[in-house]
Design an enzyme around this catalytic site. Structure first.
Site, PDB file in Angstrom:
ATOM      1  N   TYR A   1      40.139  28.260  32.022  1.00 18.74           N
ATOM      2  CA  TYR A   1      38.909  27.915  32.479  1.00 18.74           C
ATOM      3  C   TYR A   1      37.842  28.067  31.361  1.00 18.74           C
ATOM      4  O   TYR A   1      36.991  27.203  30.995  1.00 18.74           O
ATOM      5  CB  TYR A   1      38.413  28.498  33.741  1.00 18.74           C
ATOM      6  CG  TYR A   1      37.343  28.059  34.570  1.00 18.74           C
ATOM      7  CD1 TYR A   1      37.109  26.499  34.865  1.00 18.74           C
ATOM      8  CD2 TYR A   1      36.197  28.806  34.736  1.00 18.74           C
ATOM      9  CE1 TYR A   1      36.159  26.127  35.454  1.00 18.74           C
ATOM     10  CE2 TYR A   1      35.028  28.190  35.271  1.00 18.74           C
ATOM     11  CZ  TYR A   1      34.890  27.063  35.697  1.00 18.74           C
ATOM     12  OH  TYR A   1      33.759  26.351  36.487  1.00 18.74           O
TER      13      TYR A   1
ATOM     14  N   THR B   1      28.664  28.562  46.763  1.00 18.60           N
ATOM     15  CA  THR B   1      29.434  27.245  47.399  1.00 18.60           C
ATOM     16  C   THR B   1      30.214  27.353  48.364  1.00 18.60           C
ATOM     17  O   THR B   1      30.913  28.821  48.684  1.00 18.60           O
ATOM     18  CB  THR B   1      30.103  26.284  46.215  1.00 18.60           C
ATOM     19  OG1 THR B   1      31.155  27.299  45.859  1.00 18.60           O
ATOM     20  CG2 THR B   1      29.092  26.189  45.032  1.00 18.60           C
TER      21      THR B   1
ATOM     22  N   ASP C   1      33.671  10.911  44.328  1.00 15.37           N
ATOM     23  CA  ASP C   1      34.557  12.110  44.761  1.00 15.37           C
ATOM     24  C   ASP C   1      35.934  11.718  44.942  1.00 15.37           C
ATOM     25  O   ASP C   1      36.207  10.425  45.372  1.00 15.37           O
ATOM     26  CB  ASP C   1      34.012  12.934  46.172  1.00 15.37           C
ATOM     27  CG  ASP C   1      34.527  14.510  46.073  1.00 15.37           C
ATOM     28  OD1 ASP C   1      33.485  15.310  45.550  1.00 15.37           O
ATOM     29  OD2 ASP C   1      35.596  14.590  46.487  1.00 15.37           O
TER      30      ASP C   1
ATOM     31  N   ILE D   1      27.737  22.023  44.908  1.00 17.07           N
ATOM     32  CA  ILE D   1      26.548  21.712  43.964  1.00 17.07           C
ATOM     33  C   ILE D   1      26.398  20.084  43.685  1.00 17.07           C
ATOM     34  O   ILE D   1      25.118  19.732  43.666  1.00 17.07           O
ATOM     35  CB  ILE D   1      26.822  22.265  42.602  1.00 17.07           C
ATOM     36  CG1 ILE D   1      26.866  24.020  42.747  1.00 17.07           C
ATOM     37  CG2 ILE D   1      25.952  21.858  41.535  1.00 17.07           C
ATOM     38  CD1 ILE D   1      27.304  24.717  41.431  1.00 17.07           C
TER      39      ILE D   1
END
Length: 265
Positions: free
Chosen positions: A158, A193, A37, A18
């Site tokens: 999560y 993804t 990143d 994404i």
């Protein structure tokens, strides 16, 4: 296409999925992109894709759990492009092998989840905000999850940390709205993804499709387009909101897939 012309956008987790899709789409719309990143090579690959699409890009290696690393990333952005107009706090995730139910969950995984999802969002916002305030405004886009909205048999951490991201989003929107800084969150559903496609059996992917109101799963670009909208002036009156982009997964009855299968052709 210039919906983001003259804007500088910092996107964490932009090395794949994404985040990469959002970087390319925003670059195509005229934004200057800081491709951040943990994986330097992945950031450089995305930056090359942004430039191929006609945008400007600066790859940056960042550890979003480390405040000094985030401060360095924002400082590099300001040196290169003069400021920050858009921030996408996109890094997150969990380890499904250790993020289990309440009794069996690895507490170290819970702490890692807080660092990757909550602390990273807070720190990114804290370091970008002063530059947005000096510029007279900006847009912060946080990545939450549908896990923040529903209970599950696993991935307790999560769901909890993504709910915290939603709360931080609302507080940021209230606190800095008077200064023309908007803050919104996106809750993606199941998105195809590379991580999902490479780690889930086809049978599980098919079950996820059945859970959607739409007959397909999302693509990284589907979420990327939503990020472009939130970064642009088209969403200038939208703040403090959670946009659920999940193909209708969380809004339909759990009985709907079975009933749909019983309908006459």
């Amino acid at each position: 296409m210039d919906r983001l012309k003259e804007k500088t956008a910092v996107i964490t987790g932009a090395g794949s999925g994404i985040g990469r899709a959002a970087a390319v789409l925003m670059g195509r719309e005229g934004a200057r992109i800081v491709v951040a990143d943990y994986d330097t090579a992945a950031a450089e690959e995305t930056a090359a894709l942004v430039e191929k699409a006609g945008g400007q890009a600066l790859p940056a290696t960042v550890d979003v759990t480390d405040e000094g690393s985030i401060a360095d990333m924002i400082a590099a952005t300001v040196r290169e492009f003069g400021g920050v107009n858009v921030l996408c706090n996109h890094v997150g995730g969990t380890n499904p092998r250790t993020d289990l139910d309440v009794l069996r969950m690895d507490m170290e995984e819970f702490q890692r989840g807080i660092a990757r999802n909550v602390t990273s969002t807070l720190l990114g916002t804290r370091h970008a905000l002063p530059h947005m305030l000096r510029a007279g405004g900006g847009s912060i886009i946080n990545t939450a999850s549908v896990a923040a909205l529903v209970g599950d048999v696993l991935q307790t951490a999560y769901g909890a940390v993504k709910a915290a991201v939603v709360s931080i989003t609302k507080s940021t929107a209230v606190q800095y709205g008077p200064h023309n800084v908007r803050c919104n969150a996106i809750a993606p559903g199941a998105v195809l993804t590379p991580a999902l496609e490479n780690n889930l059996p086809e049978s599980v992917v098919e079950d996820l499709k059945k859970g959607n109101a739409l007959p397909y799963l999302g693509s990284p670009e589907d979420i990327g387009h939503t990020m472009v909208f939130l970064a642009s002036e088209e969403s200038r009156y939208l703040t403090g909101q959670l946009l659920v982009v999940d193909g209708g997964m969380t809004m339909q009855s759990s009985a709907a897939p079975g009933r749909r299968a019983q309908l006459p052709a």
